[in-house]
Scaffold this active site. Structure first.
Site, short mmCIF file in Angstrom:
data_model
loop_
_atom_site.label_atom_id
_atom_site.label_comp_id
_atom_site.label_asym_id
_atom_site.label_seq_id
_atom_site.Cartn_x
_atom_site.Cartn_y
_atom_site.Cartn_z
N TYR A 117 1.04 -0.82 0.25
CA TYR A 117 0.52 -0.23 -0.07
C TYR A 117 0.77 1.25 -0.42
CZ TYR A 117 -3.87 3.28 1.48
OH TYR A 117 -5.05 3.79 1.70
N GLY A 119 -0.03 5.38 -1.32
CA GLY A 119 -0.84 6.59 -1.16
C GLY A 119 -2.24 5.56 -1.09
N GLY A 120 -2.89 4.82 -1.33
CA GLY A 120 -4.18 4.35 -0.99
C GLY A 120 -5.17 5.32 -3.06
N GLU A 248 3.06 -4.18 -9.88
CA GLU A 248 1.67 -3.73 -8.99
C GLU A 248 1.59 -5.07 -7.60
OE1 GLU A 248 -1.77 -4.19 -11.86
OE2 GLU A 248 -0.96 -2.34 -12.51
N GLY A 249 2.82 -5.00 -7.14
CA GLY A 249 3.30 -5.71 -5.77
C GLY A 249 3.00 -6.83 -6.54
N ARG A 250 2.87 -7.80 -7.01
CA ARG A 250 3.00 -9.45 -7.52
C ARG A 250 4.76 -10.14 -7.62
NH1 ARG A 250 -1.93 -11.44 -9.15
NH2 ARG A 250 -0.71 -13.44 -8.97
N TYR A 448 -8.62 10.53 -22.91
CA TYR A 448 -8.70 10.47 -21.13
C TYR A 448 -10.18 11.05 -21.06
CZ TYR A 448 -7.76 11.16 -15.58
OH TYR A 448 -8.37 11.55 -14.59
#
Lengths: 534, 534
Positions: A117, A119-120, A248-250, A448
């Site tokens: 985690y 900045g959430g 992504e944290g994987r 965007y």
């Protein structure tokens, strides 16, 4: 204090001027706000933690609530309704890379799932825990927020991975440097999160995306510590940095980030030009970037976004004057607003401004000076607060973003906008939809798109509306040559759409890395690639 | 016709002027050439092919000789002595990606090792077959050398992977475009080879390395076809492009390459500045790049390289005049030569030149105009022919290259040079060693060191001298914070040094990709990562 159920500081409110309310109401009708759940009510839902005790882990309800959700509209609806669904079983706030290592060893020993985690601020479900038979530990890097080292010869700075944007910049600024990475989430998002999710900042035209800024660092994995040395460039095989970027944290938890910094610029200014039509505006933007004009940022709003921004600006008298001025120069209803920045030495800024004005003039652009550009710069990080203001009026707002080659920009943009505009037709609901291009490359640009719709009569109905819009438009994006994300990452929300882009073999390559580093699938399961167990 | 035992076209010779010969002889002594083997003698060594017959495969001796070796000094000694060691069992020249697919199926069915071959310009043993109990098939992409598609909106061109530099540029130039990738091997090396080995060109400052130019393409693997779509930039997980870049044939065979092209520049010129000392020259170069002056190339020779280049230029009268001119301005024996290029619109070139001259002046640089720059541009791809000229005189020449952060440039450069200078002390042999920096980044730069030594009395002795110099200096590089290669790749020669840079986990990551795509280790074994079976 930070809002527990929305964006940013609870003492900061962005109010929508009356003209803005009227503008929206004219377009999609008046709306009714839904009732917000109280923190007290949510606390009661937090179940017992299933984690074996550990001195670094906090299992109290409030900290688990505050780390359960990101900032996607789905997260927002969960927080506002109080229907969180799943909470992490505990949150650790390690202070050192050794403590992260210790927590990973604990997770491995106890078969605990781990969510890193930053900045959430994820808007794609990166940090949302899934319902799981095993306990879930969220590891926040928030306590690792210091500038640890600076090498001014090589212009490399080392930060704790949990350092948020303002602390990155203020600590560098004190020594005369800048990183120059300014995503819209800048206020809260962290340097480690930027790397993990392949972020891009508003001035990427000068400073590059995080891929160009990330020079190396430390990643704690379940197989040991991965140290990536800083090397300016190398032909020595596939680049390990590039496997961590977007991981992504994987693969592990990024604990230290080394980045390429720049001396603070001598000068910087932002300028606004209006064009008579989208075609002319887009042609000018393409010329600017394909001819390598040394700009630091470039943003191009389509006609509806231009109209919306002027309506929401809240100074009707001044805006009328501006519109009269533009109208006399042929920029009327179809006008499109371009904002560009020049940054660097005085010489570079002068040179780039002169060149940029030349390319804009060639497409009939009407240069309006620095005033509106300064306004953009002043408000560049406050847009996320607008969701709160709209929410109070009963409107939900979300964005979808992608990037594609120039020859496909109009096709993809109109398909996305049309899909959103018609997305709630069966509910007889209109949407207000508008778009800008904001990251430019010789090859193409980002798209965007913002969409505003009225809340349903219930949270369930609102969530259902959002889900239908999100899913169908994501499908439109990947089926029409766009990336599922240019700057927000994959998370859990975009994971089902990744394979169209990467192909079966591309997915195999990414999966093989995940399996190599994390065979038991403890790290952020369901994020980036869908869980093998689901 | 292309030389079978050396660099380039056999009708092109670069002669070393008499002053150059004298210069070398003064420094390291007179030398005696070794006798060259004849093609006829080598033909007799080529063994029977072990390959099962296939209509796309040529097993004749000459074609196998011509595809057996690259252009490293070790390759050169093998070719000149006639001691090739190993030959591929056959060479295929597929015309389409489907034929490549067919050849891979054949390799899989028959347990045949496969070496992809671009221009055969590797200087790190990428394409040299290892002795193997299984037959070895070299697949040359030479017949796939066409511009297949051009999208001028998105500035993307699609090429057959075997297209060599001159055909890349001439086919683009006909339509008003350039890729701008100019490695020294440009004459022979191919676009697919550039991708496979993470190449960098002389004008990378403007056009980027091949990493920035490679937009996507097609790779035939043993697991199927990997198509990488063109997307300007993406945050959707790890970038598959970056796994192919530098994969050196281990994951599959690149058959089609999509690259980012640029309109031909309005103007281009190269300029030379001399500095009184290395310190001042290096400071100027660092300022130029860290302040983002819009140069297209930058090269900085140290004092010995400067002296060597002026001595070898062959116009002693003009050089004396130049040296007098420089001496009057304080640039004497320690003087260092900087060459820089400006490319783009007239406005950009004028602006960049003015800025560059300002930064050079601040370090006491003496600007000498465009004459020497034009000379550099004229000869930019002929340097490899110099090896032939030196060889005829009995000298062996080789280069070592790396990149490191600015704070480490002097340390690494002097360690490399010193190690080479003392490398043959036990043979009482002196070396002539000189260096330039030629790829510049905010963070650091490349270091490119050339060394000349006298051949030994035999090929064995010469090979032994080279091996000791190469191994010990490669060790110096990786132990002192340099990459084992900034622009030549890993191949077999650098593979033993890769782990110092990537770390154990980094190697695990790369190996896991190789094992995923090629579990039987059929593709280019021993290249990039050392064979699991050795």
């Amino acid at each position: 204090m930070r809002r527990w159920n929305g964006w940013g500081d609870e003492n900061f409110n962005l109010n929508l001027p009356d003209e803005g309310q009227q503008f929206l109401s004219d377009r999609i009708g008046e709306a009714r706000p839904l009732p917000d759940a109280t923190l007290e009510a949510v606390r009661k839902q937090v179940p017992e933690s299933r984690l074996p005790p550990h001195e670094l882990i906090d299992t109290s309800a409030d900290v688990r609530i505050r780390h359960a959700r990101g900032q996607s509209l789905a997260d927002w609806l969960a927080m506002r309704s109080g229907q969180f669904g799943v909470f992490p079983d505990g949150v650790a706030l390690p202070k050192t890379t050794e403590e992260v290592r210790e927590l990973l060893a604990y997770a491995k020993d106890n078969n605990v799932k781990v969510i890193p985690y930053g900045g959430g601020t994820s808007v794609a479900g990166h940090i949302t825990p899934l319902a799981d038979s095993q306990p879930v530990l969220t590891i926040s890097l928030a306590a690792m927020n210091r500038l640890m080292d600076i090498d001014t010869d090589s212009q490399i700075a080392t930060f704790g991975a949990g350092t948020p944007g303002p602390l990155v910049e203020s600590q560098l600024r004190a020594q005369g440097y800048t990183l120059g990475h300014f995503p819209q989430s800048f206020e809260l998002s962290t340097i480690g999160g930027w790397v993990a999710s392949r972020s891009s900042g508003q001035q990427s035209l000068r400073y590059g995306r995080i891929e160009q800024l990330f020079a190396g660092g430390r990643i704690e994995t379940l197989k040991g510590t991965l140290d990536i040395p800083t090397i300016p460039a190398s032909s020595a095989g596939p680049d390990i940095r590039e496997m961590i970027l977007g991981s992504e944290g994987r693969l592990g938890i990024i604990t230290e980030v080394k980045v390429r910094i720049t001396r603070l610029p001598e000068k910087e200014s932002f300028h606004v030009v209006f064009f008579q039509s989208w075609e002319k505006a887009k042609a000018a933007a393409r010329e600017l970037v394909q001819n390598r004009v040394q700009l630091s940022m470039l943003r191009l709003s389509n006609a509806i976004e231009t109209e919306t921004q002027l309506a929401l600006a809240g100074h009707p008298g001044q805006i009328r004057l501006l519109e009269t001025f533009l109208s006399l120069r042929g920029a009327n209803d179809e006008k499109c607003m371009m904002t560009f920045g020049v940054t660097g030495s005085k010489h570079q800024c002068r040179s780039a401004l002169s060149e940029a004005r030349k390319y804009c003039s060639a497409q009939g652009g009407v240069y309006t000076g620095k005033y509106l550009g300064a306004k953009w710069a002043e408000k560049r990080f406050t847009m996320p607060y607008l969701r709160e203001a709209l929410w109070q009026l009963g409107y939900a707002v979300d964005t979808l973003e992608t990037a594609t080659d120039w020859d496909n920009v109009d096709n993809l943009l109109s398909r996305m906008e049309n899909n959103l505009r018609q997305g709630l037709a069966e509910n007889n609901e209109r949407l207000h939809v508008f778009t800008h291009l904001s990251h430019f490359y010789g090859q193409g640009c980002s798209i965007y798109t913002t969409y505003v719709f009225r809340n349903g009569d219930s949270y369930e109905e609102t969530q259902d509306r959002w889900q239908r819009l999100k899913t169908s438009t994501s499908q439109v994006i990947v089926e029409n040559g766009g990336t599922i994300s240019h700057q927000h990452g994959v998370g859990k929300d975009h994971a089902p759409f990744l394979e169209v882009e990467k192909g079966e073999l591309g997915m195999t390559a990414i999966s093989s890395l995940c399996e190599t580093f994390d065979p038991a699938e403890l790290l952020n399961p369901g994020t980036l690639i869908q869980s093998r167990n689901n």
